[in-house]
Enzyme design. Structure first.
Site, PDB file in Angstrom:
ATOM      1  N   SER A  71       0.836  -1.195   0.000  1.00  0.00           N
ATOM      2  CA  SER A  71       0.000   0.000   0.000  1.00  0.00           C
ATOM      3  C   SER A  71       0.878   1.256   0.000  1.00  0.00           C
ATOM      4  O   SER A  71       1.668   1.438  -0.926  1.00  0.00           O
ATOM      5  CB  SER A  71      -0.965  -0.042   1.185  1.00  0.00           C
ATOM      6  OG  SER A  71      -1.967   0.930   1.063  1.00  0.00           O
ATOM      7  N   ASP A 117      -9.662  -3.671  -5.673  1.00  0.00           N
ATOM      8  CA  ASP A 117      -8.758  -2.748  -4.983  1.00  0.00           C
ATOM      9  C   ASP A 117      -8.725  -1.440  -5.755  1.00  0.00           C
ATOM     10  O   ASP A 117      -8.553  -1.436  -6.988  1.00  0.00           O
ATOM     11  CB  ASP A 117      -7.351  -3.368  -4.916  1.00  0.00           C
ATOM     12  CG  ASP A 117      -6.395  -2.610  -4.002  1.00  0.00           C
ATOM     13  OD1 ASP A 117      -6.434  -1.360  -3.984  1.00  0.00           O
ATOM     14  OD2 ASP A 117      -5.588  -3.271  -3.326  1.00  0.00           O
ATOM     15  N   HIS A 126      -8.443  -4.492  -0.908  1.00  0.00           N
ATOM     16  CA  HIS A 126      -7.183  -3.957  -0.400  1.00  0.00           C
ATOM     17  C   HIS A 126      -6.848  -4.604   0.948  1.00  0.00           C
ATOM     18  O   HIS A 126      -7.626  -4.531   1.900  1.00  0.00           O
ATOM     19  CB  HIS A 126      -7.295  -2.442  -0.245  1.00  0.00           C
ATOM     20  CG  HIS A 126      -5.989  -1.743  -0.055  1.00  0.00           C
ATOM     21  ND1 HIS A 126      -5.069  -1.613  -1.086  1.00  0.00           N
ATOM     22  CD2 HIS A 126      -5.449  -1.139   1.015  1.00  0.00           C
ATOM     23  CE1 HIS A 126      -4.020  -0.948  -0.638  1.00  0.00           C
ATOM     24  NE2 HIS A 126      -4.218  -0.654   0.639  1.00  0.00           N
TER      25      HIS A 126
END
Length: 316
Positions: free
Chosen positions: A165, A258, A288
């Protein structure tokens, strides 16, 4: 149109539990201090037994010139001998959340299953410390690891960066800085569903609005805090980099549900076009960080198996 119906049924279970406990997800908490506390509380409630195969040590090391020192956590396989590959670990959290403690379980897994010395960095967070503070902290920690490779038991020719991320975006940003400043040399990078593009113009960035884990509104807010009102450069938003040549071989994975899906696929394609050996995996039904929230799901096990295998090969 909601994309929740596209989520793998097994990884959907903890997501629905989170939504019941916290409607709207973490980004629905407006105060960043309270939001961080909620994340810490959730992670601390997950019981993860200590791994007897891994030894941990925290150290304070020099930060960027003129800035505070930074903390790193070092993970070593307990019974390893000789020099080992090194993995420099950058935690996620949208540049505004997260910590070394929060990703201690994942860093421990990488140390144990890859057989590597892992060094996890505690970088400064926005909005208190906007760009370039986080990426400069990450680069300073990488410089320290390379300079102290012998003492850490790391083979300097087998050094990788791993991050998910925001940590994925910082992985690429740090690799770009290392390329442009002449080192340290990197053998491999693994940016996992990386946060790369402040422009938020892709289809997936408009699709993911109600999942409850890093939806569009939260991403826009985080980029605003991270940039602090300034224009993004390539080290803040690597999707803006004009030249990707000279980067290390890369592994990227992202889920179909995502927000970062399309920017990550586009970036992987650009890496390939620039001559960078790149492995890309797109996981149907994964949102995610699904493999974190639903660690025991079959999908999550497949995701981790691919990563571990790629790190072993990339650092061979």
């Amino acid at each position: 149109m909601s994309r929740r119906h596209l989520i793998d049924s097994e990884v959907l279970v903890p997501l629905e539990a989170l939504q019941q406990a916290l409607p709207g997800g973490f980004n629905a908490i407006p105060d960043i201090v309270q939001r961080r506390a909620a994340v810490v509380g959730m992670l601390s409630a997950i019981e993860v037994p200590e791994n007897p195969n891994v030894v941990k040590e925290d150290r304070t090391v020099p930060g960027p010139a003129g800035d505070p020192d930074i903390t790193v956590r070092i993970y070593r396989p307990r019974n390893a001998t000789g020099t080992l590959p090194g993995i420099y670990y950058i935690h996620g959290g949208g540049m505004v959340l997260g910590s070394v403690d929060g990703e201690d379980p994942a860093a421990t897994v990488l140390c144990d299953q890859v057989g590597a010395v892992v060094v996890s960095v505690e970088y400064r967070l926005a909005p208190e410390h906007p760009h370039p503070a986080p990426v400069e902290d990450c680069y300073a920690g990488l410089v320290w690891v390379a300079a102290n490779a012998a003492e850490l038991g790391i083979d300097p020719d087998r050094l990788a960066i791993y991050g998910a991320s925001a940590g994925g975006g910082l992985t690429i940003g740090t690799a770009l800085i290392a390329r442009d400043r002449g080192g340290p040399a990197l053998k491999f990078i693994m940016p996992i569903y990386p946060m790369l593009d402040d422009r938020n113009e892709t289809e997936s960035s408009h699709e993911i609005t109600d999942i409850g884990i890093w939806d569009r509104s939260g991403n826009l807010e985080a980029w605003g805090w991270y940039l602090g009102g300034k224009e993004a450069d390539q080290y803040a938003a690597p999707a803006r980099a004009q030249d990707l040549t000279g980067l290390p071989p890369a592994f990227i994975d992202v889920g179909t549900v995502d927000l970062f899906r399309d920017e990550d696929i586009a970036f992987a394609q650009r890496l390939m076009a620039a001559g960078v050996p790149t492995e890309l995996h797109i996981h149907p039904g994964s949102y995610h960080a699904a493999e974190t929230f639903a660690a025991d799901a079959a999908l999550s096990r497949r995701i981790w198996a691919l990563r571990i295998d790629a790190l072993r090969r990339g650092l061979a």
